[in-house]
Design an enzyme around this catalytic site. Sequence first.
Site, PDB file in Angstrom:
ATOM      1  N   ASP A 185    -112.588  67.648 -33.576  1.00  0.00           N
ATOM      2  CA  ASP A 185    -111.175  68.037 -33.560  1.00  0.00           C
ATOM      3  C   ASP A 185    -110.331  66.772 -33.484  1.00  0.00           C
ATOM      4  OD1 ASP A 185    -109.043  69.822 -33.452  1.00  0.00           O
ATOM      5  OD2 ASP A 185    -109.971  71.046 -31.881  1.00  0.00           O
ATOM      6  N   HIS A 232    -103.386  64.201 -38.489  1.00  0.00           N
ATOM      7  CA  HIS A 232    -103.612  65.058 -37.317  1.00  0.00           C
ATOM      8  C   HIS A 232    -105.086  65.375 -37.093  1.00  0.00           C
ATOM      9  CE1 HIS A 232     -99.370  66.115 -36.339  1.00  0.00           C
ATOM     10  NE2 HIS A 232     -99.212  65.658 -37.567  1.00  0.00           N
TER      11      HIS A 232
HETATM   12  C1  GDG Z   1    -104.321  70.245 -35.901  1.00  0.00           C
HETATM   13  C2  GDG Z   1    -105.609  69.519 -35.480  1.00  0.00           C
HETATM   14  C3  GDG Z   1    -104.444  68.716 -33.410  1.00  0.00           C
HETATM   15  C4  GDG Z   1    -103.544  79.384 -30.849  1.00  0.00           C
HETATM   16  N1  GDG Z   1    -103.626  80.717 -30.652  1.00  0.00           N
HETATM   17  C5  GDG Z   1    -102.422  81.119 -30.237  1.00  0.00           C
HETATM   18  C6  GDG Z   1    -101.573  80.006 -30.178  1.00  0.00           C
HETATM   19  N2  GDG Z   1    -102.286  78.975 -30.570  1.00  0.00           N
HETATM   20  C7  GDG Z   1    -101.747  77.595 -30.565  1.00  0.00           C
HETATM   21  C8  GDG Z   1    -102.301  76.850 -29.371  1.00  0.00           C
HETATM   22  C9  GDG Z   1    -102.087  75.403 -29.805  1.00  0.00           C
HETATM   23  C10 GDG Z   1    -102.222  75.506 -31.324  1.00  0.00           C
HETATM   24  O1  GDG Z   1    -102.121  76.873 -31.692  1.00  0.00           O
HETATM   25  C11 GDG Z   1    -103.579  75.027 -31.806  1.00  0.00           C
HETATM   26  O2  GDG Z   1    -103.733  73.705 -31.448  1.00  0.00           O
HETATM   27  P1  GDG Z   1    -104.932  72.786 -31.955  1.00  0.00           P
HETATM   28  O3  GDG Z   1    -104.729  71.449 -31.362  1.00  0.00           O
HETATM   29  O4  GDG Z   1    -106.222  73.490 -31.698  1.00  0.00           O
HETATM   30  O5  GDG Z   1    -104.566  72.710 -33.470  1.00  0.00           O
HETATM   31  P2  GDG Z   1    -104.958  72.889 -34.997  1.00  0.00           P
HETATM   32  O6  GDG Z   1    -104.287  74.109 -35.479  1.00  0.00           O
HETATM   33  O7  GDG Z   1    -106.407  72.773 -35.303  1.00  0.00           O
HETATM   34  O8  GDG Z   1    -104.155  71.588 -35.573  1.00  0.00           O
HETATM   35  C12 GDG Z   1    -105.704  69.374 -33.966  1.00  0.00           C
HETATM   36  C13 GDG Z   1    -103.187  69.413 -33.926  1.00  0.00           C
HETATM   37  O9  GDG Z   1    -103.188  69.506 -35.361  1.00  0.00           O
HETATM   38  C14 GDG Z   1    -101.914  68.649 -33.527  1.00  0.00           C
HETATM   39  O10 GDG Z   1    -101.941  67.337 -34.005  1.00  0.00           O
HETATM   40  O11 GDG Z   1    -104.469  68.799 -32.002  1.00  0.00           O
HETATM   41  O12 GDG Z   1    -106.828  68.594 -33.637  1.00  0.00           O
HETATM   42  O13 GDG Z   1    -106.758  70.203 -35.986  1.00  0.00           O
HETATM   43  O14 GDG Z   1    -100.801  74.963 -29.511  1.00  0.00           O
HETATM   44  O15 GDG Z   1    -101.603  77.226 -28.239  1.00  0.00           O
HETATM   45  N3  GDG Z   1    -100.294  80.046 -29.788  1.00  0.00           N
HETATM   46  C15 GDG Z   1     -99.798  81.254 -29.424  1.00  0.00           C
HETATM   47  N4  GDG Z   1    -100.569  82.390 -29.453  1.00  0.00           N
HETATM   48  C16 GDG Z   1    -101.868  82.359 -29.847  1.00  0.00           C
HETATM   49  O16 GDG Z   1    -102.553  83.374 -29.827  1.00  0.00           O
HETATM   50  N5  GDG Z   1     -98.526  81.355 -29.029  1.00  0.00           N
END
Ligand code: GDG
Length: 465
Positions: free
Chosen positions: A365, A157
């Site tokens: 990322d 990921h």
């Molecule tokens: C890894 C990789 C890759 C955040 N704050 C809240 C909330 N979130 C949710 C967002 C989004 C998720 O968390 C974060 O997504 P990312 O893509 O930034 O993910 P990472 O945690 O870094 O995860 C990344 C991912 O895996 C999938 O393969 O995209 O590159 O690092 O969905 O919405 N959700 C809610 N409240 C919040 O305050 N409900």
Amino acid sequence: MSRLIVVSNRVQPPSNDPNANQGGLAVALLAALKEKGGIWFGWSGETTEKFTGHINFQQGGGVTTATVDLEEQDFDEYYNGFANRTLWPLFHYRIDLTEFERDFKAGYVRVNARFADTVAPLVEPDDIVWVHDYHLIPLGAEMRARGMTNRMGFFLHIPWPPMRLLTSLPNHRELVESLFAYDVVGFQTHDWLDSFLSYVTGELGGTLGDNGMVTVGDRTIRAIAAPIGIETASFEKAAQSTTARHACERMWMSATGRSLIVGVDRLDYSKGLPERFLGYERFLASHPERSGLVYLLQIAPPSREKVDTYREIRATLDSLSGRINGEYADMDWVPIRYVNKGYPRDMLAGIYRAARIGLVTPLRDGMNLVAKEYVAAQDPNDPGVLILSKFAGAAEQLTDAVLVNPYSAEEMSDAIATALAMPREERIRRWEKLIDNVRREDVMWWCELFIDALNAVPQSAEARA
Ligand code: GDG
């Protein structure tokens, strides 16, 4: 039909609660598990004094989850150690933050072996096995060592680092070679895939064949780019829910006519938050006529608080937001609203919709799902502008965003000015291209792409050798 066995560090059990913060990944995997039958296996998130291998099975929504507790020492050395103090920073190009400790590596190997011991008896010969992420790179090799001949895939990921960085990891070869126990290895983008291939040809003497086939020694695997998506249809619906509408109205009322710029990120140094604040500060300094007409809402729920670098990033942001607000705020205006807590998904969708700009500027990322969620939440008749880091995996698909170098405060400032001045026609034109991709390449598309690649692998171990 072969069952699907998913293995990841953590498991998200199915939930019927509409307010549960179930990520798109969990939704897609649960849907695939429901269709194919099978088990989702991983760590419970709990620790015990001594590892017992006792599996807690749970059933719900047509899906079986199976979790085990880990020892406190496993938690320190495997999870907080090798996974989050060694691999995470190194794979995000932060060699300055990477810690190399033999105990971490030993804990990582031990937990992967424990996972293999525990999961092996649950797997039947025809099952396909799909392992997720950097916590479990050697799991495939551990499972093969226990005699498993199943079709196995691995999906990363996070980014795959350039060869010169990866070679700074002691025993890097052993780690990468262990990936050749799988049949299919997937990356978020062609960029990360290319870095992997360049390591394999440059360091392991591997050779590349057609259709992503890669050979090292007597093992040939298929390496693919499979960009993860979001649950687009459901997110678009969430953005029109009553909760989202209320959140959106609340934002507009509190904005009193100012334009909202929104950032939503786990509190993680890879997300480029200090650089984002500095870029925004540059905008305030270089566009005095505009300051007072915008504000930045940064939502940043804390994560991995047991790791020092995560505590440090929090302290850095506390002081940076305080300094910028101290310098620019007025009696009726604060330039940065910085919030260290999470919101339910529907509310988040409403906040995205209220925002004129989605500011998504990670330094590095794997993909970045917030960028896609921001696009999905927009009003088609008056969409906001996505400002996206060139170094997020999502930039490979979302080429109609305003792309920026997140290290450059000047570029970020210019991008904010451009986005605020962008005419509605151009916003709509860009958004239509963005949403087209986010709809087409959603999370189910990604899931099927990977599972199809695994199904295409010959079933018998002899045919694959
Ligand atoms: C890894 C990789 C890759 C955040 N704050 C809240 C909330 N979130 C949710 C967002 C989004 C998720 O968390 C974060 O997504 P990312 O893509 O930034 O993910 P990472 O945690 O870094 O995860 C990344 C991912 O895996 C999938 O393969 O995209 O590159 O690092 O969905 O919405 N959700 C809610 N409240 C919040 O305050 N409900």
